[in-house]
Design a protein around this motif. Structure first.
Motif, PDB file in Angstrom:
ATOM      1  N   GLY A 394       0.804  -1.214   0.000  1.00  0.00           N
ATOM      2  CA  GLY A 394       0.000   0.000   0.000  1.00  0.00           C
ATOM      3  C   GLY A 394       0.839   1.267   0.000  1.00  0.00           C
ATOM      4  O   GLY A 394       2.064   1.244   0.123  1.00  0.00           O
ATOM      5  N   ALA A 395       0.168   2.398  -0.145  1.00  0.00           N
ATOM      6  CA  ALA A 395       0.849   3.690  -0.172  1.00  0.00           C
ATOM      7  C   ALA A 395       1.283   4.095   1.233  1.00  0.00           C
ATOM      8  O   ALA A 395       0.668   3.705   2.217  1.00  0.00           O
ATOM      9  CB  ALA A 395      -0.077   4.748  -0.764  1.00  0.00           C
ATOM     10  N   PRO A 396       2.363   4.897   1.345  1.00  0.00           N
ATOM     11  CA  PRO A 396       2.772   5.395   2.671  1.00  0.00           C
ATOM     12  C   PRO A 396       1.639   6.152   3.341  1.00  0.00           C
ATOM     13  O   PRO A 396       0.873   6.865   2.689  1.00  0.00           O
ATOM     14  CB  PRO A 396       3.959   6.311   2.344  1.00  0.00           C
ATOM     15  N   LEU A 397       1.558   6.028   4.656  1.00  0.00           N
ATOM     16  CA  LEU A 397       0.476   6.636   5.417  1.00  0.00           C
ATOM     17  C   LEU A 397       1.015   7.852   6.162  1.00  0.00           C
ATOM     18  O   LEU A 397       1.894   7.734   7.011  1.00  0.00           O
ATOM     19  CB  LEU A 397      -0.092   5.612   6.408  1.00  0.00           C
ATOM     20  N   ALA A 398       0.518   9.037   5.823  1.00  0.00           N
ATOM     21  CA  ALA A 398       0.994  10.276   6.434  1.00  0.00           C
ATOM     22  C   ALA A 398       0.655  10.311   7.910  1.00  0.00           C
ATOM     23  O   ALA A 398      -0.492  10.102   8.308  1.00  0.00           O
ATOM     24  CB  ALA A 398       0.377  11.478   5.727  1.00  0.00           C
ATOM     25  N   VAL A 399       1.688  10.591   8.724  1.00  0.00           N
ATOM     26  CA  VAL A 399       1.511  10.651  10.183  1.00  0.00           C
ATOM     27  C   VAL A 399       2.360  11.797  10.718  1.00  0.00           C
ATOM     28  O   VAL A 399       3.591  11.723  10.727  1.00  0.00           O
ATOM     29  CB  VAL A 399       1.931   9.340  10.867  1.00  0.00           C
ATOM     30  N   GLY A 400       1.734  12.895  11.163  1.00  0.00           N
ATOM     31  CA  GLY A 400       2.446  13.994  11.792  1.00  0.00           C
ATOM     32  C   GLY A 400       3.459  14.660  10.878  1.00  0.00           C
ATOM     33  O   GLY A 400       3.345  14.622   9.644  1.00  0.00           O
ATOM     34  N   THR A 401       4.480  15.282  11.496  1.00  0.00           N
ATOM     35  CA  THR A 401       5.501  15.990  10.730  1.00  0.00           C
ATOM     36  C   THR A 401       6.894  15.410  10.910  1.00  0.00           C
ATOM     37  O   THR A 401       7.798  15.739  10.154  1.00  0.00           O
ATOM     38  CB  THR A 401       5.526  17.475  11.132  1.00  0.00           C
ATOM     39  N   ARG A 402       7.096  14.551  11.940  1.00  0.00           N
ATOM     40  CA  ARG A 402       8.379  13.870  12.064  1.00  0.00           C
ATOM     41  C   ARG A 402       8.204  12.617  12.933  1.00  0.00           C
ATOM     42  O   ARG A 402       8.552  12.604  14.102  1.00  0.00           O
ATOM     43  CB  ARG A 402       9.457  14.779  12.663  1.00  0.00           C
ATOM     44  N   PRO A 403       7.659  11.533  12.342  1.00  0.00           N
ATOM     45  CA  PRO A 403       7.439  10.304  13.111  1.00  0.00           C
ATOM     46  C   PRO A 403       8.763   9.665  13.509  1.00  0.00           C
ATOM     47  O   PRO A 403       9.726   9.676  12.741  1.00  0.00           O
ATOM     48  CB  PRO A 403       6.657   9.424  12.145  1.00  0.00           C
ATOM     49  N   SER A 404       8.797   9.112  14.721  1.00  0.00           N
ATOM     50  CA  SER A 404      10.040   8.490  15.187  1.00  0.00           C
ATOM     51  C   SER A 404       9.743   7.118  15.776  1.00  0.00           C
ATOM     52  O   SER A 404       9.585   6.138  15.053  1.00  0.00           O
ATOM     53  CB  SER A 404      10.740   9.398  16.196  1.00  0.00           C
ATOM     54  N   ALA A 405       9.609   7.022  17.112  1.00  0.00           N
ATOM     55  CA  ALA A 405       9.399   5.718  17.749  1.00  0.00           C
ATOM     56  C   ALA A 405       7.981   5.212  17.519  1.00  0.00           C
ATOM     57  O   ALA A 405       7.046   5.992  17.294  1.00  0.00           O
ATOM     58  CB  ALA A 405       9.691   5.823  19.242  1.00  0.00           C
ATOM     59  N   MET A 406       7.826   3.860  17.602  1.00  0.00           N
ATOM     60  CA  MET A 406       6.519   3.234  17.397  1.00  0.00           C
ATOM     61  C   MET A 406       6.280   2.172  18.456  1.00  0.00           C
ATOM     62  O   MET A 406       7.216   1.645  19.059  1.00  0.00           O
ATOM     63  CB  MET A 406       6.444   2.586  16.012  1.00  0.00           C
ATOM     64  N   TYR A 414      -3.700  -1.770  16.557  1.00  0.00           N
ATOM     65  CA  TYR A 414      -3.374  -0.348  16.617  1.00  0.00           C
ATOM     66  C   TYR A 414      -1.861  -0.153  16.641  1.00  0.00           C
ATOM     67  O   TYR A 414      -1.136  -0.877  17.317  1.00  0.00           O
ATOM     68  CB  TYR A 414      -3.986   0.296  17.868  1.00  0.00           C
ATOM     69  N   LEU A 415      -1.419   0.864  15.891  1.00  0.00           N
ATOM     70  CA  LEU A 415      -0.020   1.263  15.874  1.00  0.00           C
ATOM     71  C   LEU A 415       0.075   2.670  16.456  1.00  0.00           C
ATOM     72  O   LEU A 415      -0.653   3.574  16.036  1.00  0.00           O
ATOM     73  CB  LEU A 415       0.523   1.253  14.442  1.00  0.00           C
ATOM     74  N   PHE A 416       0.962   2.854  17.440  1.00  0.00           N
ATOM     75  CA  PHE A 416       1.166   4.164  18.065  1.00  0.00           C
ATOM     76  C   PHE A 416       2.497   4.732  17.585  1.00  0.00           C
ATOM     77  O   PHE A 416       3.503   4.010  17.540  1.00  0.00           O
ATOM     78  CB  PHE A 416       1.149   4.029  19.586  1.00  0.00           C
ATOM     79  N   VAL A 417       2.485   6.022  17.225  1.00  0.00           N
ATOM     80  CA  VAL A 417       3.660   6.664  16.635  1.00  0.00           C
ATOM     81  C   VAL A 417       3.976   7.945  17.395  1.00  0.00           C
ATOM     82  O   VAL A 417       3.103   8.800  17.584  1.00  0.00           O
ATOM     83  CB  VAL A 417       3.421   6.993  15.143  1.00  0.00           C
ATOM     84  N   ALA A 418       5.223   8.069  17.820  1.00  0.00           N
ATOM     85  CA  ALA A 418       5.676   9.292  18.484  1.00  0.00           C
ATOM     86  C   ALA A 418       6.160  10.286  17.431  1.00  0.00           C
ATOM     87  O   ALA A 418       6.884   9.918  16.509  1.00  0.00           O
ATOM     88  CB  ALA A 418       6.796   8.970  19.464  1.00  0.00           C
ATOM     89  N   ASP A 419       5.758  11.540  17.574  1.00  0.00           N
ATOM     90  CA  ASP A 419       6.207  12.612  16.684  1.00  0.00           C
ATOM     91  C   ASP A 419       7.047  13.569  17.523  1.00  0.00           C
ATOM     92  O   ASP A 419       6.527  14.294  18.370  1.00  0.00           O
ATOM     93  CB  ASP A 419       5.006  13.338  16.078  1.00  0.00           C
ATOM     94  N   ASP A 420       8.362  13.587  17.299  1.00  0.00           N
ATOM     95  CA  ASP A 420       9.241  14.386  18.162  1.00  0.00           C
ATOM     96  C   ASP A 420       9.381  15.831  17.699  1.00  0.00           C
ATOM     97  O   ASP A 420      10.149  16.602  18.278  1.00  0.00           O
ATOM     98  CB  ASP A 420      10.612  13.727  18.309  1.00  0.00           C
ATOM     99  N   LYS A 421       8.632  16.235  16.670  1.00  0.00           N
ATOM    100  CA  LYS A 421       8.592  17.635  16.270  1.00  0.00           C
ATOM    101  C   LYS A 421       7.295  18.288  16.743  1.00  0.00           C
ATOM    102  O   LYS A 421       7.295  19.428  17.214  1.00  0.00           O
ATOM    103  CB  LYS A 421       8.718  17.778  14.754  1.00  0.00           C
ATOM    104  N   GLU A 422       6.203  17.551  16.652  1.00  0.00           N
ATOM    105  CA  GLU A 422       4.914  18.073  17.107  1.00  0.00           C
ATOM    106  C   GLU A 422       4.692  17.825  18.598  1.00  0.00           C
ATOM    107  O   GLU A 422       3.689  18.269  19.158  1.00  0.00           O
ATOM    108  CB  GLU A 422       3.777  17.409  16.327  1.00  0.00           C
ATOM    109  N   ASN A 423       5.606  17.077  19.241  1.00  0.00           N
ATOM    110  CA  ASN A 423       5.461  16.730  20.662  1.00  0.00           C
ATOM    111  C   ASN A 423       4.124  16.025  20.914  1.00  0.00           C
ATOM    112  O   ASN A 423       3.362  16.392  21.809  1.00  0.00           O
ATOM    113  CB  ASN A 423       5.560  17.961  21.562  1.00  0.00           C
ATOM    114  N   SER A 424       3.851  15.023  20.117  1.00  0.00           N
ATOM    115  CA  SER A 424       2.559  14.356  20.223  1.00  0.00           C
ATOM    116  C   SER A 424       2.686  12.870  19.916  1.00  0.00           C
ATOM    117  O   SER A 424       3.718  12.397  19.441  1.00  0.00           O
ATOM    118  CB  SER A 424       1.542  15.006  19.271  1.00  0.00           C
ATOM    119  N   ILE A 425       1.590  12.149  20.217  1.00  0.00           N
ATOM    120  CA  ILE A 425       1.481  10.726  19.920  1.00  0.00           C
ATOM    121  C   ILE A 425       0.284  10.530  18.997  1.00  0.00           C
ATOM    122  O   ILE A 425      -0.818  11.027  19.273  1.00  0.00           O
ATOM    123  CB  ILE A 425       1.281   9.883  21.204  1.00  0.00           C
ATOM    124  N   TYR A 426       0.518   9.814  17.892  1.00  0.00           N
ATOM    125  CA  TYR A 426      -0.552   9.469  16.964  1.00  0.00           C
ATOM    126  C   TYR A 426      -0.933   8.003  17.130  1.00  0.00           C
ATOM    127  O   TYR A 426      -0.109   7.167  17.502  1.00  0.00           O
ATOM    128  CB  TYR A 426      -0.117   9.719  15.520  1.00  0.00           C
TER     129      TYR A 426
END
Length: 635
Positions: A394-406, A414-426
């Motif tokens: 499948g196509a890449p799935l856009a998540v935040g602005t700088r995804p890092s840890a998962m 469910y997949l949880f993604v840390a975004d270390d630029k937005e300071n958030s969890i997706y």
């Protein structure tokens, strides 16, 4: 009417054909008219499937999709869909079907008809009999060649073995062996057959190139079945009336060891990595699991009545470590006796800047964060010729602005993604790929992890020396959030294994000078213990079990490894002089005392055996190594 002393050995060469799931063991219970399905990781029966009357032989297709069960009294074959563990049909064959084997390409199943001295050939696509091949007198065990067009059948009263060309479905030769041959197995290279002579207390070794017996090996009393180890080095023979296993060296064709196998052993199968032998106990209604390293019975599994002339293992993927670097996933196999000799395999991926990788077990996918495209790429892991390959799914799935840890939920929904630029969890719902911003934090998140129950998401915030715990992260919110300041930068997490909300999380603290391992209560966020380690700046941590006791393995920045017990807390072992800075760890549940360490500076993976307290040689080396070390941790 049930029958006794009806030995059958299934074709085990197909275990080299690797699939996607942990192997399941299928055991025919002759006295209860059903098949027990055993998870070979947990040694527990996961399903009991009703089949026909007096089932004997069982064989799997090489891809692990279907199992074929010979029903001796009903004169038919039950076809099991292995993915659903459900009988999907029956196929009428000759009288008193006994043994079953599938061909290397999976196109045909060969069924030995003991009562009509014939072989029924089933087309596995249509599950219809397309031909009948005459055999010898009272045929029983059967095996197919892994690399050629032949099947070999033990003829009990004929005291010989039929050689059948599977391309022409004709008998080409008859090889005389000992008295009353029953079970038969073939070496992985297809060069030699081992036919068990139940009333001669021996095994005949046949050269498949010449169809000549080249050796006769004395074994125990009334041998029934035989299985060959995946590396082809040994043949294991179940001696029914000796309650033992004779281990034959295939290099010398001599018995090198005789071990206990429980009462009345009949059928035998060996795991894909060669670590365990599974032996049915006919009168004890059980399967004994034998550790091939210690030669001891490691577990006894209750099954149905009179199990065991037919048992087979479904296909199984070997366990690989995945190292991510240079737009590639590097796979290092962590299974089997030939561990150090196993090469590192790789497969290219399309991301320009892969940051981290996470492998699912149930769905056999890899999820990769890409900082250049701010997306998650899903890769389907497939196996070809025993080598894992990753194909973009499948196509890449856009998540935040700088995804890092998962982190992945235990049910892998469910997949949880840390975004270390937005300071958030997706959070990504993997069923429909929907993305929601779960929580916003006060600073950049580091590592994230879920407890075994999946009801707490734990987040490291290194810059604030904080650990954040989010309760019920797969719910609809609003979420209960607990923040704990620990006076040091949190690095990595491990859990106590308790699948309850009252469990504990263990946190390594990279900049702590003392008490650099902390225990936190998940439900309250309270620091309940602080443990002093040997060395400085711990990083990775993994929970492992050694001799039924729980420990935490921790790597230190000063090239040490600590092993910490949980009751009471103390540093059991400190290993100096190991390059483990910024390493990752994998503790293999199949080999509980062994841990694998990523060593970035040397681009290698090394293992430690904590039973012998020794390091093994490195598993592989490449000019470029991996910045992330994640593995399929099958639970």
């Amino acid at each position: 009417m049930k029958i006794e002393y009806v030995p059958l050995c299934t074709s085990l060469w197909l275990l080299a054909c690797l699939g996607v799931n942990a192997a399941e063991l299928y055991v025919a219970n002759n006295g209860s008219n059903n098949v027990s399905v055993i998870n070979s990781l947990t040694n527990r029966v996961t399903a009991t499937l009703p089949v026909g009357t007096a089932p004997l032989g069982v064989a799997m297709t090489p891809d692990g999709s279907y199992a074929y069960v010979a029903n001796y009294i009903d004169n038919n074959i039950s076809v099991i869909d292995a993915s659903a563990n459900k009988v999907i049909g029956t196929v009428a064959v000759g009288r008193n079907p006994w043994g079953v084997a599938t061909t290397a390409d999976g196109a045909y199943a060969y069924v030995v008809n003991n009562g009509s001295n014939s072989i029924s050939v089933i087309d596995t696509t249509t599950n219809a009999v397309i031909g009948t091949v005459p055999s010898g007198d009272s045929p029983r065990g059967i095996v197919t060649m892994p690399n050629g067009p032949y099947a070999y059948v033990c003829n009990y009263r004929g005291n010989n073995v039929s050689v059948i060309n599977t391309a022409t479905h004709q008998v080409e030769a008859m090889v005389s062996v000992g008295k009353h041959p029953t079970g038969i197995a073939i070496t992985p290279d297809g060069a030699h057959l081992y036919a068990v002579n139940s009333d001669s207390n021996s095994v005949s070794v046949i050269d498949t190139a010449t169809n000549q017996v080249i050796a006769t090996v004395p074994v125990g009393k009334t041998p029934w079945c035989v299985a060959i180890t995946p590396n082809g080095a040994h043949a294991y023979v179940a001696n029914h009336n000796s309650s033992s296993i004779s281990i034959i060296s295939t290099a010398t064709n001599k018995v090198t060891e005789t071990i206990a196998a429980g009462t009345s052993p009949v059928g035998i199968a060996i795991s894909p990595n060669g670590s365990h032998a599974y032996v049915t106990s006919f009168y004890s209604n059980s399967v004994n699991v034998i550790n091939t390293l210690t030669k001891k019975i490691a577990a006894t599994i209750p099954v149905g009545a009179n199990p065991g002339y037919g048992l087979t293992l479904g296909v199984s993927a070997p366990r690989y470590s995945a190292l991510l670097n240079e737009n590639k996933i590097w796979f290092v196999e962590t299974d089997g006796p030939s561990l150090q000799a196993t090469p590192v395999h790789w497969t290219a991926i399309i991301n320009l800047a892969p940051e981290s990788i996470l492998l699912s077990n149930k769905k056999m996918h890899a999820y990769v964060t890409d900082k250049n495209s701010n997306a998650i790429t899903s890769l389907a892991i497939n196996y070809k010729n025993s080598i894992p390959r990753a194909v973009v799914s499948g196509a890449p799935l856009a998540v935040g602005t700088r995804p890092s840890a998962m982190a992945l939920s235990p049910d892998e929904n469910y997949l949880f993604v840390a975004d270390d630029k937005e300071n958030s969890i997706y959070r990504i719902n993997l069923a429909n790929n929907s993305v929601v911003q779960l929580v916003t934090l006060n600073a950049a998140p580091g590592n994230i992890s879920l407890n075994p129950k999946g009801d707490y998401l734990v987040i490291a915030i290194p810059s604030l020396n904080q650990v954040v715990m989010v309760a019920s992260p797969t719910g609809t919110g609003p979420f209960e959030i607990t923040t704990t300041t620990i006076n040091a930068a949190p690095e990595a997490f491990a859990f106590d294994g308790t699948k309850t909300s009252t469990g504990k999380v263990y946190v390594t603290c990279s900049n702590a000078l003392n008490c650099n391992l902390k225990q936190l209560d998940l439900s309250t966020g309270t620091i309940t213990k602080a443990i002093t380690l040997i060395g400085s700046s711990p990083s990775a941590i993994k929970r492992m079990t050694i001799d039924k006791k729980t420990y935490f393995l921790i790597t230190m920045a000063d090239s040490r490894v600590n092993l910490v017990g949980t009751s009471p807390f103390f540093a059991v072992v400190s290993y100096p002089s190991i390059d483990v800075s910024a390493t990752q760890i994998f503790c293999d549940p199949l080999k509980p005392s062994v841990a694998y360490l990523l060593q970035p500076s040397t681009n290698t993976v090394q293992s430690i055996d904590f039973t012998s307290s020794t390091l093994t040689p490195t598993l592989g080396n490449r000019n470029s190594g991996g910045s992330t070390f994640i593995t399929r941790e099958i639970q």
